[in-house]
Design an enzyme around this catalytic site. Structure first.
Site, PDB file in Angstrom:
ATOM      1  N   HIS A 283      -3.383  -5.045  -3.808  1.00 19.08           N
ATOM      2  CA  HIS A 283      -2.082  -5.629  -4.025  1.00 19.08           C
ATOM      3  C   HIS A 283      -1.296  -4.676  -5.121  1.00 19.08           C
ATOM      4  CE1 HIS A 283       1.109  -8.267  -3.877  1.00 19.08           C
ATOM      5  NE2 HIS A 283       0.485  -9.561  -4.794  1.00 19.08           N
ATOM      6  N   HIS A 322      -0.320  -2.739   6.245  1.00 20.81           N
ATOM      7  CA  HIS A 322       0.344  -3.994   5.481  1.00 20.81           C
ATOM      8  C   HIS A 322      -0.136  -5.233   6.400  1.00 20.81           C
ATOM      9  CE1 HIS A 322       3.237  -6.640   3.396  1.00 20.81           C
ATOM     10  NE2 HIS A 322       3.277  -5.577   2.483  1.00 20.81           N
ATOM     11  N   ASP A 378       3.873   1.434  -1.634  1.00 16.77           N
ATOM     12  CA  ASP A 378       3.421   1.897  -2.736  1.00 16.77           C
ATOM     13  C   ASP A 378       2.978   3.331  -2.562  1.00 16.77           C
ATOM     14  OD1 ASP A 378       2.973  -0.207  -4.368  1.00 16.77           O
ATOM     15  OD2 ASP A 378       1.355  -1.078  -3.182  1.00 16.77           O
TER      16      ASP A 378
END
Ligand code: CMC
Length: 443
Positions: A283, A322, A378
């Protein structure tokens, strides 16, 4: 909600086009009609499907909530196939371009963009609550010299509940609002204190003349100067990062906040649960993992070998893939642009070349294409954070600052949702039954 219909052969009597689902239980031959609302059926409607009257009734099994909606929400809309993200209906691209983090926080929490006077009041309230009680500082100083700042943030967020015992009165709208302001205001202070602790540097108190992001940079970087002046381009890049991380509907940490909050605990404890969830490498820890991965790859020449390893399942391409997006994560596009802006100020980072080349190769490779694996938020955020001078341990901490407004908005929505109760999933029991206790001497 349930029609209550449980009659054999009901499908024959149901008009085509009805917004219902007819289920045949082949164990009994009985048919059941279940309403469909918002492309969803209610699991509880299945409970009346039984073989014997004293059976518990049918449940759904959905580890990791792959196909279960746990709430109704009007905060964040995601279309994962088309790469769309909207906060309260406003596209993330427009918010990142034209809004500020505090305005977005207001939008998430109140549901509408503020007028100028509303924004001024909100900004003032958050700004005057940035300081923490001196005992919070002392409490944080008690951590080991090399404590991970995310662990410190987790503990200190939870500890705030002991400073504001009235926070337990979550049904009191005014008291609740005070805690919301405090959480948004104090999160950067706790985060910066955690950073300075980890560096062995004196904590810097908030500077309330600066913006939300500017004050955070000051608490992080100020040394001996009387007043720290943040570079406006870096200040803006950080503000945009906070906007991009502000909410993402029912992700792991938000579900943690809702789940813990559903026990009606105070919001500091619920948000601390979110920080805990965000600590994990799948996460909020993913951008840290991206940077470590890029460092390990070292040069663009090593990329093909690395990609082969990923395809063999030896490791994952961090910052890719994702649960919801099966297309380019819209936040990744904005972050990539912000990264370029930051590098104009700080000078480029050789890891950026590796990231760009890696992305190019992965986007053409059958393995990633067929699995719809695209860069997520990210993939580039770690590079910006590093350019801003942040150590990797601070990456999830920065994520947590931005996500606090989303956690709070989701928590508030849950508190006021009449359908919500304490979160309590069911299980399929797989262990032994009715075993007699065996004395130690006979085991
Ligand atoms: N690299 C290589 N293969 C991958 C990756 C990856 N990053 N992600 C998924 N896959 C493969 C996976 O092995 C599986 O292949 P197969 O069907 O052959 O078994 C397939 O794609 C489906 O993957 P999954 O694990 O079932 O997908 P998921 O929805 O459970 O996982 C994820 C989502 C984000 C945990 C995963 O994509 C991942 O581990 N990515 C790397 C970590 C990362 O970047 N996380 C940040 C997420 S965005 C920020 C946030 O929301 O916190």
């Amino acid at each position: 909600m349930s029609t209550g219909t449980t009659d054999q052969g009901v499908a024959g009597g149901v008009a085509q086009g009805s917004n219902t689902l007819t289920i045949t239980d082949n164990r009994t031959g009985r048919q059941y009609e279940v309403p469909i609302e918002d492309e969803t059926i209610r699991s509880i409607d299945l409970r009346r499907i039984k073989v014997n009257d004293d059976d518990f009734g049918l449940m759904t099994y959905d580890p990791a909530f792959m196909n279960t909606a746990s709430c109704r929400s009007s905060i964040t809309y995601i279309d994962g196939d088309r790469g769309i993200l909207e906060y309260r209906g406003y596209p993330i691209e427009q918010l990142a371009e034209r809004s500020s983090y505090l305005e977005v926080a207001y939008l998430l929490i109140h549901g509408e963009l503020p007028t100028q006077p509303q924004l001024d009041t909100w900004t003032h309230e958050v700004t005057i609550h940035t300081f923490v009680h001196e005992n919070v500082k002392e409490f944080m100083q008690g951590f080991r010299y090399d404590a991970h700042p995310m662990g410190m943030l987790l503990a200190s967020t939870g500890a705030l509940s002991t400073f504001y015992p009235e926070a337990t009165q979550i049904k009191d709208v005014d008291l609740r609002y005070q805690q919301i302001v405090r959480l948004i205001a104090k999160m950067p202070t706790l985060a910066a204190f955690a950073y300075r602790h980890n560096r062995g540097m004196p904590y810097v108190y908030p500077d309330n003349d600066l913006s939300y992001a500017g004050n955070f940079l000051s608490m992080i970087y100020k040394i001996a100067e009387l007043k720290y002046q943040p570079d406006p381009r870096l200040e803006r890049a950080l503000d945009v990062l906070f906007i991009l991380h502000a909410d993402h509907e029912q992700n792991c940490s938000t579900s943690a906040v809702r789940s813990v909050g559903s026990s009606q605990v105070d919001p500091y404890s619920a948000v601390a649960a979110g920080v805990g969830a965000l600590y994990g490498p799948l996460h909020g820890g993913a951008n840290e993992a991206v940077l470590r991965m890029l460092r390990r790859i070292r040069t663009t020449d090593n990329i093909p070998e690395f990609v082969e390893g990923v395809k063999k399942g030896e490791e994952r391409l961090m910052g890719f893939g994702h649960r919801v997006y099966k297309n380019y994560d819209p936040r990744a596009t904005i972050i990539k642009r912000a990264a370029m802006d930051v590098f104009e100020v700080t000078g480029t980072n050789p890891l950026l070349d590796i990231a760009t080349e890696l992305e190019k190769i992965a986007l053409e490779d059958e393995y990633f294409v067929s699995r719809k694996l695209y860069p997520n938020v990210d993939f580039y955020s770690g590079l910006i954070y590093e350019a801003l001078g942040m150590p990797v341990e601070m990456f999830p901490v920065l994520f947590a600052i931005g996500r606090t407004s989303g956690w709070i908005a989701q928590w508030l929505e849950m508190i006021d949702d009449k359908e919500q109760k304490i979160a309590r999933p069911r299980q399929i029991y797989t262990g032994g039954r009715e075993r007699d206790y065996v004395p130690m001497s006979q085991r």
